[in-house]
Design a protein around this motif. Structure first.
Motif, PDB file in Angstrom:
ATOM      1  N   PRO A  56       0.840  -1.214   0.000  1.00 23.76           N
ATOM      2  CA  PRO A  56       0.000   0.000   0.000  1.00 23.76           C
ATOM      3  C   PRO A  56       0.868   1.256   0.000  1.00 23.76           C
ATOM      4  N   VAL A  57       0.534   2.212  -0.861  1.00 26.94           N
ATOM      5  CA  VAL A  57       1.279   3.466  -0.932  1.00 26.94           C
ATOM      6  C   VAL A  57       0.300   4.630  -0.972  1.00 26.94           C
ATOM      7  N   ASP A  58       0.788   5.789  -0.528  1.00 32.95           N
ATOM      8  CA  ASP A  58      -0.024   6.997  -0.540  1.00 32.95           C
ATOM      9  C   ASP A  58       0.356   7.936  -1.678  1.00 32.95           C
ATOM     10  N   LEU A  59       1.618   7.860  -2.139  1.00 37.96           N
ATOM     11  CA  LEU A  59       2.140   8.754  -3.167  1.00 37.96           C
ATOM     12  C   LEU A  59       2.875   7.933  -4.210  1.00 37.96           C
ATOM     13  N   VAL A  60       3.034   8.520  -5.406  1.00 39.85           N
ATOM     14  CA  VAL A  60       3.819   7.876  -6.470  1.00 39.85           C
ATOM     15  C   VAL A  60       4.849   8.889  -6.975  1.00 39.85           C
ATOM     16  N   ARG A  61       6.095   8.455  -7.031  1.00 46.23           N
ATOM     17  CA  ARG A  61       7.219   9.325  -7.389  1.00 46.23           C
ATOM     18  C   ARG A  61       7.982   8.721  -8.564  1.00 46.23           C
ATOM     19  N   LEU A  62       8.369   9.560  -9.503  1.00 47.12           N
ATOM     20  CA  LEU A  62       9.066   9.137 -10.719  1.00 47.12           C
ATOM     21  C   LEU A  62      10.459   9.735 -10.739  1.00 47.12           C
ATOM     22  N   GLU A  63      11.476   8.897 -10.961  1.00 46.64           N
ATOM     23  CA  GLU A  63      12.842   9.394 -11.161  1.00 46.64           C
ATOM     24  C   GLU A  63      13.301   9.009 -12.562  1.00 46.64           C
ATOM     25  N   ILE A  64      13.717  10.004 -13.326  1.00 48.73           N
ATOM     26  CA  ILE A  64      14.154   9.808 -14.709  1.00 48.73           C
ATOM     27  C   ILE A  64      15.673   9.828 -14.769  1.00 48.73           C
ATOM     28  N   GLY A  65      16.266   8.731 -15.238  1.00 42.22           N
ATOM     29  CA  GLY A  65      17.718   8.641 -15.334  1.00 42.22           C
ATOM     30  C   GLY A  65      18.358   8.483 -13.975  1.00 42.22           C
ATOM     31  N   PHE A  66      18.094   7.345 -13.293  1.00 39.34           N
ATOM     32  CA  PHE A  66      18.552   7.202 -11.908  1.00 39.34           C
ATOM     33  C   PHE A  66      19.987   6.712 -11.783  1.00 39.34           C
ATOM     34  N   GLY A  67      20.684   6.501 -12.906  1.00 40.69           N
ATOM     35  CA  GLY A  67      22.091   6.080 -12.833  1.00 40.69           C
ATOM     36  C   GLY A  67      22.226   4.729 -12.174  1.00 40.69           C
TER      37      GLY A  67
END
Length: 232
Positions: A56-67
């Protein structure tokens, strides 16, 4: 007979795809773990991205180009109620990340190993709470500026997928790219720059763990800059 020219399958905002040969363990992780965590862009996403994750999660976060995933792994551990989507087309970076993920719960992580614009176009409207674009390829030569990830089209994509009030964080040590990003975001009606004092430019984000690339930049005399924008 001349073979017909094929259209590019990506928008080519990234550089090389491979580095050194993978170790046996890295190759095993790519075979075993990547298919389980990889986003299926051939299937329409749910309007509620929280269903992507087993936990279960409350937020969704996107990282572009995480190395190699140092920052992404830190944020995963730091935010137990957030689901993360990480995009990294560099095979060695993805392999390094998956090797680390194998030692931690992967129930709040989904990944994609190709062009981030495909993910952005797949995501539903107003579905992401936070986007990180940290030390992207600066493409420093003017003739390559068109390959910088920050551009009007991609800012339109960010504006579509970010929720109102959502965050867009951009970090770089390249002055021309920092100015470029500020200029493009200033001209885009969907983004508000959150700096209020000169020191804000060089103040790391809350909980910032640093990255190996950043350490190298500092050693070489380049000063990191941390920009914060809000989706209005």
């Amino acid at each position: 007979m001349t073979e017909p020219r094929r259209e590019r399958s990506t928008e080519a905002f990234f550089g090389r795809r491979r580095g050194k040969p993978l170790t046996d363990l890295q190759s095993q992780r790519m075979r075993d773990l990547l298919p389980r965590l990889r986003l299926d862009l051939d299937t329409a996403p749910s309007s509620d991205l929280k269903t992507l994750f087993a936990a279960p999660v409350d937020l969704v976060r996107l990282e572009i180009g995480f190395g190699g995933g140092e920052h992404l792994l830190h944020r995963i551990e730091e935010n137990p109620r957030t689901g993360f989507i990480g995009v990294e087309p560099f095979v060695n970076g993805m392999a390094k990340f998956l090797r680390a993920v194998a030692e931690t719960p992967g129930d709040r992580i989904r990944v994609y190993e190709d062009d981030a614009t495909r993910v952005l176009d797949w995501l539903p409207d107003a579905s992401i709470d936070h986007i990180d674009l940290l030390y992207p390829d600066p493409w420093p030569k003017p003739r390559h500026f068109k390959r910088r990830f920050v551009n009007p089209g991609n800012l339109d994509r960010f504006a579509r997928v970010l929720k109102p009030g959502g965050a867009f964080n951009f970090a770089s040590d390249i002055d021309t790219y920092i100015d470029w990003t500020l200029s493009h975001c200033d001209r885009h009606a969907a983004f508000e720059w959150l700096a209020t004092r000169p020191v804000d430019w060089h103040t790391p984000y809350a909980g910032w763990p640093g990255t190996r690339y950043e350490e190298k930049a500092i050693r070489e005399g380049r000063k990191p800059c941390y920009l914060r924008f809000r989706r209005v």
